[in-house]
Design a protein around this motif. Structure first.
Motif, PDB file in Angstrom:
ATOM      1  N   GLU A 276       0.887  -1.205   0.013  1.00 25.66           N
ATOM      2  CA  GLU A 276      -0.054  -0.087  -0.071  1.00 25.66           C
ATOM      3  C   GLU A 276       0.923   1.154  -0.307  1.00 25.66           C
ATOM      4  N   ASN A 277       2.124   1.274  -0.190  1.00 26.19           N
ATOM      5  CA  ASN A 277       2.962   2.169  -0.281  1.00 26.19           C
ATOM      6  C   ASN A 277       3.345   3.201   0.966  1.00 26.19           C
ATOM      7  N   HIS A 278       3.036   2.594   2.047  1.00 23.81           N
ATOM      8  CA  HIS A 278       3.171   3.249   3.196  1.00 23.81           C
ATOM      9  C   HIS A 278       4.836   3.283   3.958  1.00 23.81           C
ATOM     10  N   PHE A 279       5.325   2.559   3.274  1.00 20.66           N
ATOM     11  CA  PHE A 279       7.034   2.449   3.432  1.00 20.66           C
ATOM     12  C   PHE A 279       7.794   2.660   2.318  1.00 20.66           C
ATOM     13  N   LYS A 280       8.620   3.799   2.150  1.00 27.46           N
ATOM     14  CA  LYS A 280       9.397   4.111   1.168  1.00 27.46           C
ATOM     15  C   LYS A 280      10.983   3.963   1.422  1.00 27.46           C
ATOM     16  N   GLY A 281      11.120   4.184   3.070  1.00 24.60           N
ATOM     17  CA  GLY A 281      12.697   4.517   3.162  1.00 24.60           C
ATOM     18  C   GLY A 281      13.167   5.674   3.811  1.00 24.60           C
ATOM     19  N   VAL A 282      14.072   6.294   3.239  1.00 24.14           N
ATOM     20  CA  VAL A 282      14.816   7.767   3.576  1.00 24.14           C
ATOM     21  C   VAL A 282      13.554   8.691   3.111  1.00 24.14           C
ATOM     22  N   ARG A 283      12.833   9.701   3.745  1.00 23.11           N
ATOM     23  CA  ARG A 283      12.064  10.443   3.519  1.00 23.11           C
ATOM     24  C   ARG A 283      12.501  11.940   3.238  1.00 23.11           C
ATOM     25  N   SER A 284      13.667  12.238   3.924  1.00 24.52           N
ATOM     26  CA  SER A 284      14.102  13.884   3.929  1.00 24.52           C
ATOM     27  C   SER A 284      15.514  13.768   4.520  1.00 24.52           C
ATOM     28  N   VAL A 285      16.131  14.678   4.029  1.00 26.03           N
ATOM     29  CA  VAL A 285      17.700  14.943   4.625  1.00 26.03           C
ATOM     30  C   VAL A 285      17.523  16.618   4.766  1.00 26.03           C
ATOM     31  N   GLU A 286      17.692  17.014   6.071  1.00 25.85           N
ATOM     32  CA  GLU A 286      17.548  18.439   6.324  1.00 25.85           C
ATOM     33  C   GLU A 286      18.801  18.984   7.051  1.00 25.85           C
ATOM     34  N   LEU A 287      19.147  20.384   6.575  1.00 28.69           N
ATOM     35  CA  LEU A 287      20.237  21.059   7.333  1.00 28.69           C
ATOM     36  C   LEU A 287      19.564  21.759   8.415  1.00 28.69           C
ATOM     37  N   ILE A 288      20.355  21.151   9.803  1.00 31.10           N
ATOM     38  CA  ILE A 288      20.030  21.777  10.950  1.00 31.10           C
ATOM     39  C   ILE A 288      21.058  22.740  11.462  1.00 31.10           C
ATOM     40  N   ARG A 289      22.120  22.233  11.236  1.00 35.37           N
ATOM     41  CA  ARG A 289      23.419  23.582  11.495  1.00 35.37           C
ATOM     42  C   ARG A 289      24.462  22.938  10.466  1.00 35.37           C
ATOM     43  N   ASN A 290      25.192  23.816  10.186  1.00 38.82           N
ATOM     44  CA  ASN A 290      26.381  23.336   9.284  1.00 38.82           C
ATOM     45  C   ASN A 290      27.331  21.994   9.705  1.00 38.82           C
ATOM     46  N   ASP A 291      27.169  21.669  10.830  1.00 33.69           N
ATOM     47  CA  ASP A 291      27.719  20.203  11.102  1.00 33.69           C
ATOM     48  C   ASP A 291      26.474  19.435  11.984  1.00 33.69           C
ATOM     49  N   ILE A 292      25.374  19.737  11.734  1.00 34.25           N
ATOM     50  CA  ILE A 292      24.267  18.659  12.113  1.00 34.25           C
ATOM     51  C   ILE A 292      23.147  18.544  10.912  1.00 34.25           C
ATOM     52  N   ILE A 293      23.024  17.224  10.281  1.00 30.44           N
ATOM     53  CA  ILE A 293      21.854  16.983   9.490  1.00 30.44           C
ATOM     54  C   ILE A 293      20.895  16.078  10.192  1.00 30.44           C
TER      55      ILE A 293
END
Length: 485
Positions: A276-293
């Motif tokens: 049913e396409n509930h699972f895809k894996g990695v959903r997003s990668v976002e910048l929190i600080r230039n040394d934290i993602i």
């Protein structure tokens, strides 16, 4: 005296062989194996029409403490409970409206002409039906005597015949239903409930007349389940001190007790969710600080399926799970692991997944503290080990300090009122179990025009609140009042 005792014993033996119990004789346990039609454990897949018990997956009679089998004495009550090895049928389930819909409406058990003062039935019911009158007649047991006469026993829902799930471990109706086994299954603890089996005692008005058959009939609402039947002259219900020897709050199941049971269900649910396409894996990668993602994944990681999956997801909260690589940044030319990993798991969706009703699916955001800061103008590939094909295990973050968006800066989501004298943007983030992210090193800010890339405002970042009670963030503010459309 010896001759007198021998004569009494001989008389009792003759009476028993003729089909009756004499005073003080051992109870007679009826053999239900020929008519048992249900296993007390399901195959782990709910509503597939092929499992045991009520066909509700891990919600079955695999409980802790487990139901004992063989000749068992509990609180004075005595039964011979058929072994429940594997998926073998060991109990009788009758037809119900919600559960046991493919079971017979009645089952007759032949009795080898046994007489006795009491009939004891170890029982419970599954599939309670909403909207029924309180204490409606859920089943009828018909006693057929050797002389052809009958006696019908009406069993009321919640009195003589109790639903297998109960909120209180001591629930009983005295002689009508006394708790013999009480415990919990893989689900009951989540709802602060227990799972039980009760003994029903019926006083036989014709104790000297042998019984030749007992017919168990369902009213077709809740599905009655008969575990064992005993005929005896002894009053098992007394004294109270004996009954209460085993009446106690059930002990909690040992850690991991239900793992095997839940694993089969989790795998079946995961397969249904994938379809049913509930699972895809990695959903997003976002910048929190230039040394934290922040890397957000769904329940494809570890094939968790439904629920928080805390024990599983915690195993992946380690630097070895994640690798970061860049073809243009020398600090990441070879795959590197983060120095530290934080996590925040949140409910994302709830509803039915395939044949599994009312499930909660979680997304998990991992905060990766990098061994070196990202450099503007480079692209970074982040891979999550533990997400198997065909699900997405990698994503690319292109970092540009002027164009990369980040969730840590918050502005009015709709617009600022034209007449507002002050307008602010806020900076801050709370990274789950890693706590508040520190932005004290960021002292200046710029507002850049999307149209031409020119700086339209510069200013100083001001501290507004430390460890904000609502967000958990150290909140910084940036004054945008001078910006005009």
């Amino acid at each position: 005296m010896r001759m007198h005792n021998a004569l009494i014993h001989e008389a009792c033996l003759a009476f028993f062989l003729a089909g009756s119990l004499c005073a003080g004789a051992a109870p007679v346990f009826l053999d239900l194996r020929a008519v048992a039609n249900t296993a007390i454990e399901d195959d782990g897949i709910a509503d597939n029409g092929a499992g045991g018990w009520s066909d509700e997956g891990a919600n079955d009679m695999f409980i802790y403490p487990p139901v004992q089998t063989g000749i068992v004495t509990r609180g004075g009550y005595r039964f011979n409970i058929a072994p429940a090895a594997g998926c073998s049928n060991s109990v009788i389930m009758l037809r119900g409206q919600e559960r046991g819909t493919n079971k017979p409406g009645r089952v007759t058990v032949s009795v080898p002409k046994i007489a006795g003062s009491y009939l004891y039935v170890l029982q419970n019911s599954v599939g309670s039906v909403a909207g029924m009158p309180k204490n409606y007649t859920a089943a009828t047991y018909t006693i057929t005597y050797a002389d052809g006469t009958t006696n019908c026993i009406a069993l009321r829902d919640g009195i003589e015949l109790r639903p297998w799930w109960t909120r209180e471990w001591w629930d009983n109706s005295g002689r009508a239903s006394w708790p013999v086994f009480m415990g919990g299954n893989a689900y009951s603890g989540r709802w602060k409930s227990y799972v039980g089996v009760w003994a029903f005692q019926w006083r036989n008005p014709r104790p000297a007349e042998p019984i030749k058959a007992i017919t168990f009939s369902s009213a077709g609402k809740a599905a009655p389940v008969i575990w064992a039947v005993t005929i005896a002259d002894e009053d098992f219900h007394g004294p109270e001190s004996r009954r209460r020897e085993t009446l106690a709050r059930p002990a909690a199941a040992p850690l991991g007790y239900f793992d095997g049971k839940l694993a089969a269900e989790r795998e079946a649910l995961f397969a249904a969710g994938a379809r049913e396409n509930h699972f895809k894996g990695v959903r997003s990668v976002e910048l929190i600080r230039n040394d934290i993602i922040a890397v957000t994944v769904d329940a494809a990681l570890g094939r968790i399926g439904a629920g928080p999956g805390e024990e599983i997801i915690a195993r992946y909260q380690t630097p070895a799970t994640f690798t970061i690589k860049s073809d243009t940044d020398p600090a990441f030319s070879s795959p590197v692991h983060p120095a530290r990993v934080g996590r925040l798991s949140c409910e994302h969706w709830n509803g039915d997944v395939g044949a599994f009703p009312q499930n909660v699916l979680y997304w998990h955001t991992f905060y990766l503290v990098l061994p070196a800061p990202l450099k503007s103008g480079n692209a970074y590939s982040i891979t999550v080990n533990g997400i198997e094909p065909p699900f997405t295990a990698s994503s690319v973050l292109s970092y540009d300090e002027r164009t990369t968006t980040t969730p840590v800066i918050k502005i009015n989501q709709t617009a600022y009122a034209p007449g507002a004298r002050q307008r602010f943007a806020y900076l801050g983030w709370w990274a789950g179990d890693m706590g508040t992210v520190d932005y004290a090193m960021l002292t200046n800010y710029q507002v850049v025009s999307e149209a031409d890339g020119k700086v339209v405002l510069e200013g100083k970042v001001a501290r507004r609140a430390r460890n904000d009670a609502l967000s958990g963030e150290d909140v910084c503010e940036m004054d945008l009042s001078a910006v005009r459309a």
